[in-house]
Motif scaffolding. Sequence first.
Motif, PDB file in Angstrom:
ATOM      1  N   ALA A 275       0.839  -1.198   0.000  1.00 44.08           N
ATOM      2  CA  ALA A 275       0.000   0.000   0.000  1.00 44.08           C
ATOM      3  C   ALA A 275       0.873   1.245   0.000  1.00 44.08           C
ATOM      4  CB  ALA A 275      -0.927   0.008   1.221  1.00 44.08           C
ATOM      5  N   ALA A 276       0.372   2.300  -0.642  1.00 50.44           N
ATOM      6  CA  ALA A 276       1.077   3.578  -0.650  1.00 50.44           C
ATOM      7  C   ALA A 276       0.899   4.281   0.691  1.00 50.44           C
ATOM      8  CB  ALA A 276       0.548   4.457  -1.779  1.00 50.44           C
ATOM      9  N   VAL A 277       1.838   5.162   1.008  1.00 47.24           N
ATOM     10  CA  VAL A 277       1.832   5.879   2.281  1.00 47.24           C
ATOM     11  C   VAL A 277       1.918   7.374   2.006  1.00 47.24           C
ATOM     12  CG1 VAL A 277       2.991   6.173   4.510  1.00 47.24           C
ATOM     13  CG2 VAL A 277       2.977   3.933   3.401  1.00 47.24           C
ATOM     14  N   ALA A 278       1.102   8.155   2.704  1.00 50.54           N
ATOM     15  CA  ALA A 278       1.105   9.603   2.546  1.00 50.54           C
ATOM     16  C   ALA A 278       2.380  10.199   3.142  1.00 50.54           C
ATOM     17  CB  ALA A 278      -0.119  10.202   3.242  1.00 50.54           C
ATOM     18  N   GLY A 302       6.379   2.233  -0.363  1.00 50.12           N
ATOM     19  CA  GLY A 302       5.202   2.152   0.491  1.00 50.12           C
ATOM     20  C   GLY A 302       5.430   1.237   1.671  1.00 50.12           C
ATOM     21  N   VAL A 303       4.395   0.477   2.039  1.00 48.32           N
ATOM     22  CA  VAL A 303       4.530  -0.512   3.108  1.00 48.32           C
ATOM     23  C   VAL A 303       3.991  -1.856   2.616  1.00 48.32           C
ATOM     24  CG1 VAL A 303       4.449   1.067   5.081  1.00 48.32           C
ATOM     25  CG2 VAL A 303       2.311   0.165   4.129  1.00 48.32           C
ATOM     26  N   ARG A 304       4.637  -2.908   3.056  1.00 54.31           N
ATOM     27  CA  ARG A 304       4.081  -4.241   2.847  1.00 54.31           C
ATOM     28  C   ARG A 304       3.273  -4.593   4.091  1.00 54.31           C
ATOM     29  NH1 ARG A 304       7.363  -9.274   0.460  1.00 54.31           N
ATOM     30  NH2 ARG A 304       6.595  -8.306  -1.462  1.00 54.31           N
ATOM     31  N   ILE A 305       2.055  -5.050   3.867  1.00 52.36           N
ATOM     32  CA  ILE A 305       1.136  -5.412   4.944  1.00 52.36           C
ATOM     33  C   ILE A 305       0.894  -6.911   4.845  1.00 52.36           C
ATOM     34  CG2 ILE A 305      -1.204  -5.091   5.857  1.00 52.36           C
ATOM     35  CD1 ILE A 305      -1.057  -2.254   4.495  1.00 52.36           C
ATOM     36  N   ALA A 306       1.008  -7.595   5.977  1.00 52.14           N
ATOM     37  CA  ALA A 306       0.874  -9.055   5.964  1.00 52.14           C
ATOM     38  C   ALA A 306       0.059  -9.508   7.164  1.00 52.14           C
ATOM     39  CB  ALA A 306       2.252  -9.713   5.974  1.00 52.14           C
ATOM     40  N   GLY A 307      -0.651 -10.607   6.972  1.00 54.83           N
ATOM     41  CA  GLY A 307      -1.438 -11.159   8.058  1.00 54.83           C
ATOM     42  C   GLY A 307      -1.986 -12.523   7.713  1.00 54.83           C
ATOM     43  N   ARG A 322      -9.848 -12.362   1.076  1.00 58.81           N
ATOM     44  CA  ARG A 322      -9.017 -12.439   2.276  1.00 58.81           C
ATOM     45  C   ARG A 322      -8.185 -11.177   2.471  1.00 58.81           C
ATOM     46  NH1 ARG A 322      -8.904 -13.068   6.748  1.00 58.81           N
ATOM     47  NH2 ARG A 322      -7.990 -14.717   7.989  1.00 58.81           N
ATOM     48  N   ILE A 323      -7.625 -10.655   1.380  1.00 57.91           N
ATOM     49  CA  ILE A 323      -6.833  -9.432   1.501  1.00 57.91           C
ATOM     50  C   ILE A 323      -7.735  -8.251   1.851  1.00 57.91           C
ATOM     51  CG2 ILE A 323      -5.566  -7.741   0.088  1.00 57.91           C
ATOM     52  CD1 ILE A 323      -3.938 -10.065  -0.999  1.00 57.91           C
ATOM     53  N   ASP A 324      -8.938  -8.199   1.257  1.00 57.66           N
ATOM     54  CA  ASP A 324      -9.881  -7.136   1.626  1.00 57.66           C
ATOM     55  C   ASP A 324     -10.222  -7.197   3.106  1.00 57.66           C
ATOM     56  OD1 ASP A 324      -9.955  -6.253  -0.968  1.00 57.66           O
ATOM     57  OD2 ASP A 324     -11.790  -7.338  -1.486  1.00 57.66           O
ATOM     58  N   THR A 342      -4.380  -1.198  -3.525  1.00 61.21           N
ATOM     59  CA  THR A 342      -3.236  -1.996  -3.119  1.00 61.21           C
ATOM     60  C   THR A 342      -2.695  -2.802  -4.293  1.00 61.21           C
ATOM     61  OG1 THR A 342      -4.676  -3.806  -2.401  1.00 61.21           O
ATOM     62  CG2 THR A 342      -4.100  -2.142  -0.753  1.00 61.21           C
ATOM     63  N   SER A 343      -1.480  -3.308  -4.142  1.00 58.37           N
ATOM     64  CA  SER A 343      -0.818  -4.059  -5.215  1.00 58.37           C
ATOM     65  C   SER A 343      -0.023  -5.212  -4.605  1.00 58.37           C
ATOM     66  CB  SER A 343       0.101  -3.133  -6.015  1.00 58.37           C
ATOM     67  OG  SER A 343       1.108  -2.575  -5.172  1.00 58.37           O
TER      68      SER A 343
END
Length: 396
Positions: A275-278, A302-307, A322-324, A342-343
Amino acid sequence: MHVIVVGAGIVGLASAFHLARAGAGVTVLERERVAAGASWGNAGWVCPGLVAPLAEPGGWRHGIQALTDPDAPLSVPRPTPQILRFLTRFAAQMTTKRFSAAIEANAPLTREALAAFDRLAESGVTAPVHRADYHVGAESASTIAAFEHEVELLAASGVEVAVRRTDPAGLPYFTDRVAHALTVTGQAYIDPGAYCRDLARAARAAGVEIREGVEVVAGHAGSSAVSLIDSAGAAHTADTVLVAAGAWSDEVLGPVFGTRARTRQTSGRGYSFTAAVAPGRMPEGPVYLPTQRIVLTPYRAGVRIAGTMEFLPPDAPPRPGRIDSIAATLEPFVTGIDLADTSDHWVGPRPVSDDGRPVLRRVARRGYVATGHGMWGIVLGPVTGERMAEHILAGG
């Protein structure tokens, strides 16, 4: 000595590199490409201060939710007899005594984790390892206190880590829903895909041959050599084989070394995206929300988000939405992070042992395995490579 390493993730590559540096001939067989699995899509955390077993005391509560809520952070959407047997063994570890024992058992690796990255850098791996503190945020003081206790257990085992309470208002990416925060010092992070590709480059420079697109489907361990057969029918022969194929390791171990060599691990799949970050909202290092079990890491622009820890077969397709779900769970707690666009959407399996300890052992006269790291394959990958090279060369 000629060694075949099955798997070109960080564990297999680090093992191959150290074996070659010590004088062994090494061939790596990878069914897809370098870092195609969890070694690419993970959060890139090099955080020994977080290496604790997934089976935490009282974690059976999450297990109940996992069986009833398909969107829970720990999820078992289609329980099979094999997975249910694993979960029974896994739940038996959820005591304070066994949790502490697993931390102590892992401590020799955890204590050397960062130093092993430094040693790779001294040996020619040039991909950066970014030193940074990580921050933990939560709504409740009890969550923070429990996490603080885990860090104290790690420190007591000899891991160099320190923790302090932090005002979450001073962390610009948290919303006011995050009422409590911790700073854990002395940690690091990497771009995992870029790091593994550079490790592969260094391994090739040390003499390792890496063959991509080679899937091992059968084999025979004889008295003088081991032969592996790939899906095209070609044979690959060596003195010794190290299986470091992550969640697929048992699929190689069984046909080559017999069912007794299998590890009884299971596939714990995770999801990640970018995701992009401001401006002004970028985290300086890794971020963790333990209640939601979501992590964030600076990743390129940006940031990588994981879970998610999702117990499904390693090759099962991604579950729609699942990502949503991860993004929707995260949204109330962060600001300045664009969760609508997101990408790099990814899902991949992590090899999870039932007792929270990596499976590093000799399985036959000419066979070894290195797997079962769970969520800690990146941070423990280089030191595991050192240990496995030592064991194989010593014949132990």
